[in-house]
Structure formats: C-alpha cells, structure tokens
Design a protein around this motif. Structure first.
Motif, PDB file in Angstrom:
ATOM      1  N   UNK A 310      53.475  36.037  42.221  1.00 30.04           N
ATOM      2  CA  UNK A 310      54.429  36.995  41.673  1.00 30.04           C
ATOM      3  C   UNK A 310      53.731  37.998  40.764  1.00 30.04           C
ATOM      4  N   UNK A 311      54.413  39.111  40.524  1.00 30.20           N
ATOM      5  CA  UNK A 311      54.032  40.087  39.498  1.00 30.20           C
ATOM      6  C   UNK A 311      55.284  40.879  39.156  1.00 30.20           C
ATOM      7  N   UNK A 318      47.524  41.254  36.724  1.00 26.78           N
ATOM      8  CA  UNK A 318      47.135  40.399  37.857  1.00 26.78           C
ATOM      9  C   UNK A 318      48.318  39.602  38.391  1.00 26.78           C
ATOM     10  N   UNK A 319      48.193  39.179  39.635  1.00 28.69           N
ATOM     11  CA  UNK A 319      49.209  38.333  40.245  1.00 28.69           C
ATOM     12  C   UNK A 319      49.178  36.932  39.648  1.00 28.69           C
ATOM     13  N   UNK A 320      50.352  36.361  39.425  1.00 28.29           N
ATOM     14  CA  UNK A 320      50.434  34.964  39.021  1.00 28.29           C
ATOM     15  C   UNK A 320      50.601  34.091  40.247  1.00 28.29           C
ATOM     16  N   UNK A 350      45.968  42.487  46.872  1.00 31.38           N
ATOM     17  CA  UNK A 350      44.726  41.790  46.561  1.00 31.38           C
ATOM     18  C   UNK A 350      43.818  41.815  47.777  1.00 31.38           C
ATOM     19  N   UNK A 351      42.604  42.381  47.681  1.00 28.40           N
ATOM     20  CA  UNK A 351      41.701  42.425  48.838  1.00 28.40           C
ATOM     21  C   UNK A 351      41.356  41.030  49.316  1.00 28.40           C
ATOM     22  N   UNK A 352      41.050  40.929  50.615  1.00 29.33           N
ATOM     23  CA  UNK A 352      40.684  39.631  51.173  1.00 29.33           C
ATOM     24  C   UNK A 352      39.422  39.115  50.508  1.00 29.33           C
TER      25      UNK A 352
END
Length: 421
Positions: A310-311, A318-320, A350-352
C-alpha cells in the motif's frame, strides 16, 4: 438448308409457347406443403447504465424470461471485464459484492428497478418496461438454505444461526432497531461466519464464531466492550480452516484487515468511524483503481505466499508491505496455486528487482475481523523472498515541513477516494 433451319426455329418457338403456361403455373402456384416457422423472438433490448466510475449494469426485460441485470467492472482504460460481478433476475433479486448491495425491486411487475446501496446512499436505475409475472406469486418464505434461528444482537442486526450439512453458519443481517422475533430477517447481509471465516465486524460490533471445530459452536458478539454469547444448533464436528486475521494501519485514516481462507487472501479497507468496509480486495479484485487516490493491492494473489502492499501518501513515500496470515495446519487452498512472474506489472511504481523500503506504520495487531466476498485489477509482482514484512519496520520522515506535506497529501487522497468510492 435454309428451309431446314427455318423449320427448326418454328418448331422450337411452338414448343416454348406450349411449355410456358405450365412452367409459369409451376412457379406461381406451388403445391401446398406443411411449413414450419423458423422465426425467432427478437432479442430483448439491453440498457447499459454507469453505476459509478468502476461499475456498469447491462439491464434487459424479456417478455419470456423476465428482467435480468448483469453488473460488470470497468477497467481504467474503459474496457469492461467479461465476467459478471453480480447477476440478478426474478429468482435472485439481491446480491452484495465489493462492499455494494444490488437489489432488483418490483421484479414481478412490468417495470422493475435496480437499486444500488453504496456508502449509505441508495441509487435507482429503472429497467426497460416488460411483462409482469403471471400469475404474481405470493411472498415466499425464507429459502430453506438460508433459514435458521434468528436472534437480535443489537445495533439493528440479527444473527441467523444454522448448523446443517454446510456446517456451522452465522449470517449477520441488518434489520433495523424495530425488529422483533417473528419478523422477516431476509434482508441485507453484513457478514457470514463459518469454519473458513470465523471473525468479522460491522456497525460497531465484532463477531467471532468460537468452538467452530466442535459439534456445539458459539457466536460471541462484542459491542462497546461487552460480550454476549449465542449457541448455535448442535451439528457435527469438523476442521476449522479460518486463519487468525490481522489489522494494518495504512495511513490517511484507513486500516486494512487481512485474512486468509481456502478461497485465498482478502483485504477489507475501512475508514475510521465507518460502519462497514468501503472496498474489498481478493483474488478476483486484487487492486484499487488509480482513481481511488491511494495504492492498495494484493501481490501474487493466487500464489502460495501473497503479500499486501500500500501507499496512501504522495511524493517519494515508499510502499508498505506485509504478509497474510497462514492457514491452520492441514488446511489447503481450494484452487490451483499459480505463481505470477516477477517484475513490475501495469500500475506498479517499483522497478523489477528493486526492494522497496518499509513504510512507517503502527505495529500489526490481531483483530477478530473477516471480510465478505469481493471483486479485480492488476498489481505489481515481486519475488516473495524479496518482500519484507513490515510488522516491526519503521521509516522516519525528516523535518516538520515534510511531515505536514505528507499529511496534507494523505488527506487529499482520502477525499478523492471518498468521492470516487
């Protein structure tokens, strides 16, 4: 030679003149034959209406089969998912999905109406005019599948207690504060508790089906800190496959309730002070749309180890991420496990191969809550091994100015989500 040619021409002309009436009669008046009609009834007119930004309804009203409504999800690019989220007709007039209740009212009349209850608001959509049911049936009693012992549990709710071949069930329904024993209880479903989902909450109350694996289960209802127990009818003992749920604060006044069952991972998104969840995520609907204003999605929803991320704040927040509870030992998923490919999917930020930082959050706590069925969008996929559970992680924002900006962005996202919800 010329005489022979003239004779041939005259002979042919006479033959044609003699045959012409017979041929004309053959085409003009064919012999009577039995004819079977192949005319098909015209297809019923389909009326398409937009319920909201994410849902559309295809409504028809055939003279032979009666009214029909199919609810479909609309993707961000405007395309419509072929699988119906909900289907209504005269035999099935109410269905709840994705936090919304769809009802086909006046279904036995020539002018039925679709009503949509979402976020405390009811909206009506008339169907095309059709033909009333003939004869109009009298109100039917509660179907045997859903009938049971109805007890009032407070806050306008009843619990319909069952324990038959399906195992123990407690159907939590909203009936209003004026309900009394003997009144109809076939109304809006808020939650269903069984051996796969033993906890839930709604309208200021929490529910837990205790002793679910035994022959004598008990429903415990807690309101304002006070608990009361309701014994279900006796049945047969069986395995309890409900994982203990957990609650995650994701910011912007929103919490996410995570649980795992044989049907897969589910997340109920709730706003502080609201009676019910405003959105449900599951294998069929694993991610919010961009227009909801926040990021919330299930990564690898059909995999062996799904993850919730989530964000709720903008900028470079940053994503949680956090993992789902594990199923009790001996319980298995009732679908084929499919590990999706690693790397970014549509909508991923988010990049791989990149391991995001952990978002600041409050520690995860256990709460007795299970979510109802829900509905799908694509989310980013990362190898489970690279995903950090954020239960104990903390990321600190530097400076009071940055904190104020992040809080403002979170409030703005919440406002957008409430408008779009």
């Amino acid at each position: 030679m010329r005489t022979v040619l003239r004779t041939s021409i005259v002979t042919a002309a006479l033959a044609g003149a003699m045959l012409a009436p017979a041929a004309g009669a053959a085409f003009a008046a064919p012999a009577p034959q039995a004819v079977t009609s192949t005319t098909k009834a015209a297809a019923p007119q389909v009326k398409k209406v937009a319920i909201n930004k994410h849902l559309i309804a295809n409504m028809s009203n055939s003279p032979t089969s009666g009214p029909s409504v199919q609810i479909h999800i609309t993707n961000e690019d405007g395309t419509v998912r072929p699988k119906a989220l909900a289907t209504l007709d005269r035999k099935h007039t109410k269905q709840a999905a994705q936090g919304t209740v769809f009802t086909l009212t006046e279904a036995e009349t020539a002018e039925p109406v679709l009503t949509v209850f979402e976020g405390g608001v009811t909206t009506s959509f008339p169907l095309p005019k059709g033909t009333a049911a003939n004869p109009a049936p009298s109100p039917a009693p509660a179907p045997a599948r859903y009938a049971g012992q109805a007890v009032y549990i407070g806050n306008g709710m009843v619990a319909v207690l069952r324990n038959k071949s399906e195992g123990p069930e407690a159907w939590i329904r909203y009936v209003g504060a004026q309900w009394k024993p003997g009144d109809s209880y076939m109304s809006r479903v808020l939650a269903v508790l069984d051996r796969r989902q033993t906890t839930d909450s709604a309208y200021g109350a929490s529910f837990k089906l205790t002793k679910a694996e035994t022959a004598a289960p008990v429903l415990v209802v807690t309101i304002n800190g006070a608990s009361k127990s309701y014994a279900l009818p006796r049945g047969k003992a069986g395995q309890n496959c409900s994982a203990e749920s957990k609650i995650q604060d994701i910011g912007a006044g929103t919490t996410a309730e995570l649980y795992m069952s044989p049907e897969g991972p589910k997340v109920a998104l709730r706003t502080a002070g609201e009676a019910t969840a405003w959105r449900i995520l599951d294998r069929g609907f694993p991610a919010l749309n961009k227009s909801d204003g926040i990021v919330a999605r299930i990564v690898n929803p059909s995999g062996a180890k799904p993850v919730f991320e989530w964000r709720t704040q903008g900028g470079a927040t940053p994503l949680g991420r956090t993992t789902f509870p594990a199923l009790p030992q001996g319980c298995k998923l009732n679908y084929k496990v499919t590990e999706q490919e690693s790397g970014s999917k549509p909508g991923s930020t988010t990049p791989a191969g990149t391991k995001p930082q952990t978002q600041a959050q409050t520690p995860v706590q256990t709460q007795t809550a299970v979510v109802p069925e829900g509905a799908v969008a694509a989310g980013a996929e990362l190898p489970v091994e690279t995903v950090a559970d954020t239960d104990n992680g903390t990321t600190l924002a530097a400076g009071a100015g940055l904190f104020a900006i992040a809080a403002a962005l979170g409030r703005a996202a919440l406002r957008r989500r409430r408008v779009n919800g």
